[in-house]
Design a protein around this motif. Structure first.
Motif, PDB file in Angstrom:
ATOM      1  N   ALA A   1       5.415 -11.972   2.029  1.00 28.48           N
ATOM      2  CA  ALA A   1       4.036 -11.493   2.173  1.00 28.48           C
ATOM      3  C   ALA A   1       3.532 -10.720   0.956  1.00 28.48           C
ATOM      4  CB  ALA A   1       3.901 -10.655   3.435  1.00 28.48           C
ATOM      5  N   GLU A   2       4.403  -9.967   0.292  1.00 27.00           N
ATOM      6  CA  GLU A   2       3.973  -9.179  -0.858  1.00 27.00           C
ATOM      7  C   GLU A   2       4.531  -9.720  -2.164  1.00 27.00           C
ATOM      8  OE1 GLU A   2       4.918  -5.122  -0.115  1.00 27.00           O
ATOM      9  OE2 GLU A   2       3.707  -4.999   1.695  1.00 27.00           O
TER      10      GLU A   2
ATOM     11  N   PHE B   1       2.028 -17.588   9.662  1.00 23.98           N
ATOM     12  CA  PHE B   1       1.550 -16.211   9.558  1.00 23.98           C
ATOM     13  C   PHE B   1       1.249 -15.870   8.101  1.00 23.98           C
ATOM     14  CE2 PHE B   1       2.367 -11.706   8.766  1.00 23.98           C
ATOM     15  CZ  PHE B   1       1.550 -11.097   9.705  1.00 23.98           C
TER      16      PHE B   1
ATOM     17  N   GLN C   1      -2.543 -15.216   6.988  1.00 22.62           N
ATOM     18  CA  GLN C   1      -2.843 -13.828   6.647  1.00 22.62           C
ATOM     19  C   GLN C   1      -2.990 -13.594   5.143  1.00 22.62           C
ATOM     20  OE1 GLN C   1      -3.127 -10.934   9.005  1.00 22.62           O
ATOM     21  NE2 GLN C   1      -3.630 -12.787  10.139  1.00 22.62           N
ATOM     22  N   GLU C   2      -2.131 -14.216   4.340  1.00 17.05           N
ATOM     23  CA  GLU C   2      -2.092 -13.911   2.915  1.00 17.05           C
ATOM     24  C   GLU C   2      -2.873 -14.888   2.044  1.00 17.05           C
ATOM     25  OE1 GLU C   2      -0.852 -11.120   1.914  1.00 17.05           O
ATOM     26  OE2 GLU C   2       0.025 -10.585   3.848  1.00 17.05           O
TER      27      GLU C   2
ATOM     28  N   HIS D   1      -6.830 -15.393   3.784  1.00 13.21           N
ATOM     29  CA  HIS D   1      -7.536 -14.113   3.929  1.00 13.21           C
ATOM     30  C   HIS D   1      -7.666 -13.649   5.374  1.00 13.21           C
ATOM     31  CE1 HIS D   1      -8.521 -14.435  -0.335  1.00 13.21           C
ATOM     32  NE2 HIS D   1      -8.900 -15.683  -0.094  1.00 13.21           N
TER      33      HIS D   1
ATOM     34  N   LYS E   1      -5.909 -11.506   6.936  1.00 14.16           N
ATOM     35  CA  LYS E   1      -5.736 -10.066   7.126  1.00 14.16           C
ATOM     36  C   LYS E   1      -7.030  -9.293   6.890  1.00 14.16           C
ATOM     37  CE  LYS E   1      -3.848  -9.159   2.485  1.00 14.16           C
ATOM     38  NZ  LYS E   1      -2.629  -8.709   1.773  1.00 14.16           N
ATOM     39  N   GLU E   2      -8.013  -9.927   6.224  1.00 15.48           N
ATOM     40  CA  GLU E   2      -9.318  -9.294   6.032  1.00 15.48           C
ATOM     41  C   GLU E   2     -10.249  -9.602   7.205  1.00 15.48           C
ATOM     42  OE1 GLU E   2     -10.757 -10.746   2.311  1.00 15.48           O
ATOM     43  OE2 GLU E   2      -8.837 -10.348   1.308  1.00 15.48           O
TER      44      GLU E   2
ATOM     45  N   PRO F   1      -6.920  -9.180  11.136  1.00 15.98           N
ATOM     46  CA  PRO F   1      -5.558  -8.756  10.780  1.00 15.98           C
ATOM     47  C   PRO F   1      -4.617  -8.724  11.973  1.00 15.98           C
ATOM     48  CG  PRO F   1      -7.062  -6.885  10.785  1.00 15.98           C
ATOM     49  CD  PRO F   1      -7.909  -8.113  10.942  1.00 15.98           C
ATOM     50  N   LEU F   2      -3.381  -9.051  11.696  1.00 17.87           N
ATOM     51  CA  LEU F   2      -2.321  -9.003  12.707  1.00 17.87           C
ATOM     52  C   LEU F   2      -1.078  -8.475  12.012  1.00 17.87           C
ATOM     53  CD1 LEU F   2      -1.229  -9.815  15.570  1.00 17.87           C
ATOM     54  CD2 LEU F   2      -0.568 -11.997  14.534  1.00 17.87           C
ATOM     55  N   SER F   3      -0.483  -7.456  12.564  1.00 18.21           N
ATOM     56  CA  SER F   3       0.697  -6.882  11.918  1.00 18.21           C
ATOM     57  C   SER F   3       1.902  -7.792  12.109  1.00 18.21           C
ATOM     58  CB  SER F   3       1.001  -5.495  12.495  1.00 18.21           C
ATOM     59  OG  SER F   3       1.487  -5.595  13.818  1.00 18.21           O
ATOM     60  N   SER F   4       2.772  -7.784  11.140  1.00 17.88           N
ATOM     61  CA  SER F   4       3.994  -8.592  11.226  1.00 17.88           C
ATOM     62  C   SER F   4       4.875  -8.105  12.369  1.00 17.88           C
ATOM     63  CB  SER F   4       4.748  -8.561   9.898  1.00 17.88           C
ATOM     64  OG  SER F   4       5.110  -7.236   9.552  1.00 17.88           O
TER      65      SER F   4
END
Length: 201
Positions: free
Chosen positions: A102-103, A169, A173-174, A177, A179-180, A183-186
């Motif tokens: 993700a990052e 996911f 999310q990444e 876009h 998460k903008e 958004p859903l947390s991992s």
């Protein structure tokens, strides 16, 4: 002819320079927009030198996929089978994948190229699938088969749902876009996936 230690190190460094140069071009210009001539220029080597390491552009891109993906998931995929208590193991698999992807801008850039070019170059998408998704699904399916107490009727389909959810996911999310927008947390995703596994038993 046997290479000396210093020659082997230089060869490894040159191969890495080629991969780094190719990575910049693939990520910036896409697969179709990258030529071996441009890779040679970017890496500061001759085209002949590139061909001494890689047969063609496809094998160069394959090496890049393997370098970026396998290194990140080595601790998960190095063994022949997954081991551990179900809750702990499933959480480890999910969190390892999500945390390392993700990052990770290199990994996300690679995924973008594969998605963008998959219709014109399906072999690229297949390489990624075989390197990451298929390997993860096989190991997880084998794990489910080795744990009948989980009560999973179709281990392959369940492994596909679990691992496919992690991949989607990241894409949603990444890359798209999500998460903008929504958004859903991992953490919520991982908890729900483990709950789904438990609901089978």
């Amino acid at each position: 002819m046997t290479l000396t230690a210093s020659q082997a190190i230089l060869g490894k460094q040159k191969r890495e320079r080629i991969l780094q140069g190719a990575m910049q071009l693939f990520f910036r210009d896409g697969y179709a927009g990258t030529s071996m001539d441009r890779v040679a220029s970017e890496a500061g080597v001759s085209k002949q030198t590139i061909y001494s390491y890689f047969h063609d552009k496809e094998s160069l891109f394959k090496a890049l996929i393997e370098q970026i993906t396998i290194a990140r998931f080595h601790t998960l995929f190095e063994s022949e089978q997954l081991q551990g208590e179900p809750d702990q193991l499933l959480r480890q698999v999910a969190e390892t994948y999500l945390l390392r992807v993700a990052e990770d801008q290199e990994y996300l850039s690679l995924l973008k190229v594969i998605i963008a070019e998959s219709s014109r170059f399906p072999e690229m998408a297949k390489l990624y699938y075989q390197t990451v998704i298929q390997r993860g699904r096989q190991l997880l399916s084998q794990y489910f088969d080795a744990h009948p107490e989980l009560g999973i009727q179709d281990s392959e389909a369940t492994a596909h749902i679990f691992f496919g959810s992690l991949v989607s996911f990241v894409v949603v999310q990444e890359i798209m876009h999500g998460k903008e927008i929504m958004p859903l947390s991992s953490e919520r995703l991982v908890d729900s996936l483990i709950d789904l596994i438990h609901s089978s038993s």
